[in-house]
Design an enzyme around this catalytic site. Structure first.
Site, PDB file in Angstrom:
ATOM      1  N   ASN A 242       0.820  -1.215   0.000  1.00 21.51           N
ATOM      2  CA  ASN A 242       0.000   0.000   0.000  1.00 21.51           C
ATOM      3  C   ASN A 242       0.858   1.271   0.000  1.00 21.51           C
ATOM      4  O   ASN A 242       0.356   2.360   0.266  1.00 21.51           O
ATOM      5  CB  ASN A 242      -0.999   0.001   1.167  1.00 21.51           C
TER       6      ASN A 242
ATOM      7  N   ARG B  97       3.394   7.396  11.150  1.00 25.14           N
ATOM      8  CA  ARG B  97       2.835   6.932  12.424  1.00 25.14           C
ATOM      9  C   ARG B  97       2.653   8.137  13.329  1.00 25.14           C
ATOM     10  O   ARG B  97       3.532   9.011  13.411  1.00 25.14           O
ATOM     11  CB  ARG B  97       3.749   5.917  13.118  1.00 25.14           C
TER      12      ARG B  97
ATOM     13  N   GLN C   3      -4.236   3.777  18.461  1.00 26.19           N
ATOM     14  CA  GLN C   3      -5.380   3.624  17.557  1.00 26.19           C
ATOM     15  C   GLN C   3      -6.280   2.514  18.048  1.00 26.19           C
ATOM     16  O   GLN C   3      -5.748   1.454  18.355  1.00 26.19           O
ATOM     17  CB  GLN C   3      -4.889   3.338  16.129  1.00 26.19           C
TER      18      GLN C   3
ATOM     19  N   HIS D 188      -7.307   6.273  10.153  1.00 26.90           N
ATOM     20  CA  HIS D 188      -6.189   5.611   9.438  1.00 26.90           C
ATOM     21  C   HIS D 188      -6.726   4.852   8.216  1.00 26.90           C
ATOM     22  O   HIS D 188      -7.115   3.692   8.313  1.00 26.90           O
ATOM     23  CB  HIS D 188      -5.481   4.660  10.405  1.00 26.90           C
TER      24      HIS D 188
HETATM   25  P1  NAD Z   1      10.330   1.647   3.387  1.00 27.67           P
HETATM   26  O1  NAD Z   1      10.954   0.625   4.269  1.00 27.67           O
HETATM   27  O2  NAD Z   1      10.376   1.478   1.914  1.00 27.67           O
HETATM   28  O3  NAD Z   1      10.957   3.077   3.724  1.00 27.67           O
HETATM   29  C1  NAD Z   1      11.279   3.474   5.001  1.00 27.67           C
HETATM   30  C2  NAD Z   1      12.427   4.483   4.908  1.00 27.67           C
HETATM   31  O4  NAD Z   1      12.595   5.064   6.201  1.00 27.67           O
HETATM   32  C3  NAD Z   1      13.765   3.850   4.523  1.00 27.67           C
HETATM   33  O5  NAD Z   1      14.278   4.532   3.398  1.00 27.67           O
HETATM   34  C4  NAD Z   1      14.627   4.074   5.758  1.00 27.67           C
HETATM   35  O6  NAD Z   1      15.989   4.267   5.451  1.00 27.67           O
HETATM   36  C5  NAD Z   1      13.988   5.312   6.354  1.00 27.67           C
HETATM   37  N1  NAD Z   1      14.290   5.506   7.771  1.00 27.67           N
HETATM   38  C6  NAD Z   1      14.110   4.652   8.805  1.00 27.67           C
HETATM   39  N2  NAD Z   1      14.491   5.203   9.955  1.00 27.67           N
HETATM   40  C7  NAD Z   1      14.932   6.434   9.663  1.00 27.67           C
HETATM   41  C8  NAD Z   1      15.455   7.482  10.464  1.00 27.67           C
HETATM   42  N3  NAD Z   1      15.634   7.357  11.789  1.00 27.67           N
HETATM   43  N4  NAD Z   1      15.778   8.632   9.833  1.00 27.67           N
HETATM   44  C9  NAD Z   1      15.640   8.757   8.493  1.00 27.67           C
HETATM   45  N5  NAD Z   1      15.132   7.797   7.697  1.00 27.67           N
HETATM   46  C10 NAD Z   1      14.785   6.645   8.275  1.00 27.67           C
HETATM   47  O7  NAD Z   1       8.814   1.752   3.886  1.00 27.67           O
HETATM   48  P2  NAD Z   1       7.566   2.504   3.208  1.00 27.67           P
HETATM   49  O8  NAD Z   1       6.770   1.559   2.394  1.00 27.67           O
HETATM   50  O9  NAD Z   1       8.027   3.773   2.584  1.00 27.67           O
HETATM   51  O10 NAD Z   1       6.716   2.812   4.530  1.00 27.67           O
HETATM   52  C11 NAD Z   1       7.234   3.688   5.535  1.00 27.67           C
HETATM   53  C12 NAD Z   1       6.317   3.738   6.725  1.00 27.67           C
HETATM   54  O11 NAD Z   1       5.075   4.337   6.364  1.00 27.67           O
HETATM   55  C13 NAD Z   1       5.916   2.370   7.300  1.00 27.67           C
HETATM   56  O12 NAD Z   1       6.900   1.837   8.152  1.00 27.67           O
HETATM   57  C14 NAD Z   1       4.653   2.728   8.048  1.00 27.67           C
HETATM   58  O13 NAD Z   1       4.942   3.196   9.352  1.00 27.67           O
HETATM   59  C15 NAD Z   1       4.061   3.861   7.234  1.00 27.67           C
HETATM   60  N6  NAD Z   1       2.895   3.405   6.426  1.00 27.67           N
HETATM   61  C16 NAD Z   1       1.682   3.974   6.672  1.00 27.67           C
HETATM   62  C17 NAD Z   1       0.567   3.546   5.974  1.00 27.67           C
HETATM   63  C18 NAD Z   1      -0.791   4.171   6.182  1.00 27.67           C
HETATM   64  O14 NAD Z   1      -1.791   3.558   5.854  1.00 27.67           O
HETATM   65  N7  NAD Z   1      -0.865   5.387   6.687  1.00 27.67           N
HETATM   66  C19 NAD Z   1       0.691   2.509   5.038  1.00 27.67           C
HETATM   67  C20 NAD Z   1       1.953   1.986   4.782  1.00 27.67           C
HETATM   68  C21 NAD Z   1       3.050   2.423   5.512  1.00 27.67           C
END
Ligand code: NAD
Length: 398
Positions: free
Chosen positions: A146, A284, A313, A332
């Protein structure tokens, strides 16, 4: 085996008899070439509600045909809730970030048979990852399922906040026509500086989607993007978050929640942001200090705050973000469009098939494996837990 699946409630008026669209577009692969979830078969129609209790992620026939027991509930927070009772002898727990079953250390320790926690979606911060590592419970999620759904939501929120859509729609809906009221906080996005905290799957896709609006794009991440992508999007990489937030009109937050990112946006960081900036957080809720955000909106340090993620949540009914000024919050929802549900339901099925067949689950789906951060967990998370305070979810009442 016993599989416990914690899903959100059915629609108030029961399951839909029909849907606006008779089918959803076919997508062949993700932008980086990764293939979509590919279970051997599925027992649902893509485009139907799958993430609620009656939807059962389309898993019942598959699991029962193999002789397993599937228990589905939405009752997940109060003392003595159905999920806690069923967890005690469960082998696998499935939960969605939209309605997270917080797998705290206490809960993990109440379930001696527990082998795997599957996130039907992306973001496994609702699991105490340290406790999962300590007790050799594997944690997996459906990476990419997603990410692009969320990026669409981010674009919607950036534009609707900057243009002040919510206010204008409310005026039209209430029969009004005061144009000055409608535009006194309305700007064009064109020419603005937009920055993402993390340029992973969501952050990068959000940048790509904002590029055609002729904006200046910035990012901060613990992993630097390839040169070719920086050039393609004319990106400015920042060595520190402070350096990025002080020049951006809009900051979108797209890193996972883990101990390093918990309450990253506090009074101190927000005070370093460009005055009047907007924040869009679909990552988050707990990455932001909720009261610091409300104070900054009140003082004008922030012009607006939008997102779909809260902590815990469901958010308590009196959560300060529900009615602070200039907020564009939704519950959400961004990653659980009907389109996304079809992908993550298929992804959960693929993971379960691998587990029962004793074949490898895709490396990209792994967060914790054999007591260590693995796969995307090693890339995007840090050790520890971010579940503290999740018991406050009991403060929500329907
Ligand atoms: P991803 O793993 O592709 O990307 C995460 C990125 O965060 C990576 O590039 C990583 O290097 C970076 N990162 C981690 N810790 C960091 C820090 N301390 N400082 C800087 N960068 C940091 O994941 P994604 O698919 O892009 O998803 C990211 C997040 O989005 C998920 O973990 C989730 O919490 C959230 N999400 C929310 C929904 C929603 O419905 N709202 C849906 C999917 C994901």
């Amino acid at each position: 085996m016993k599989i416990l699946c914690v899903l959100y409630d059915d629609p108030t008026n029961g399951m839909p008899k029909n849907y606006p669209l008779s089918n959803i577009p076919t997508i062949n692969q993700y932008p980086d070439g990764m293939t979509l979830p590919s279970p051997k078969s599925i027992d649902f129609n893509p485009g139907e509600l799958l993430g609620c209790v009656s939807g059962e992620l389309g898993l019942r026939k598959f699991l029962e045909d193999l002789g397993h027991t599937l228990v589905v509930t939405s009752d997940k927070d109060s003392d003595g809730c159905a999920a806690d009772k069923e967890l005690i002898d469960a082998d696998i727990v499935i939960s969605q970030p939209f309605w997270p079953y917080y797998l705290t250390r206490k809960r993990i320790e109440s379930a001696p048979n527990l082998k795997m926690a599957i996130t039907a979606g992306i973001g496994s911060d609702h699991v105490d990852l340290q406790a999962a590592m300590d007790h050799k419970v594997d944690v997996v999620e459906v990476t990419y399922c997603n990410s692009r759904s969320v990026a669409e939501h981010i674009v919607m929120m950036i534009i609707s906040m900057v243009r002040d859509y919510h206010n204008q729609h409310a005026i039209a809906k209430s029969g009004g026509w005061n144009i000055a009221d409608a535009v006194q906080r309305s700007y064009d996005v064109e020419g603005m500086h937009i920055g993402t905290v993390a340029a992973g799957r969501i952050g990068l896709d959000a940048l790509r989607k904002m590029k055609p609006f002729d904006t200046h794009l910035h990012y901060f991440d613990r992993h630097r993007l390839p040169d070719s992508i920086e050039k393609e999007l004319n990106l400015t990489f920042h060595e520190s978050l402070e350096s990025m937030v002080k020049v951006c009109d809009v900051v979108t937050i797209n890193c996972p929640l883990h101990p390093e990112t918990e309450h990253l946006f506090n009074d101190e960081l927000i005070s370093k942001m460009k005055k009047g900036a907007y924040i869009v957080n679909t990552a988050r809720g707990k990455i932001c200090d909720k009261d610091a955000i409300a104070r900054a909106i009140e003082s004008g340090q922030l012009s607006g705050y939008a997102g779909d993620v809260w902590f815990p949540q469901p958010a308590p009914n009196d959560h300060v973000w529900r009615d602070m000024p200039n907020n564009g919050m939704t519950p959400h929802t961004s990653g659980t469009s009907l389109s996304a549900q079809a992908r993550y339901a298929a992804g959960v099925r693929e993971i379960l098939e691998c587990f029962f067949d004793k074949t490898n689950i895709r490396e990209q789906y792994l967060i914790v494996k054999d007591g260590e951060l693995a796969g995307m967990g090693a890339h995007s998370y840090s050790k520890g837990t971010a579940t503290g305070g999740s018991e406050e979810a009991t403060k929500y009442s329907k």
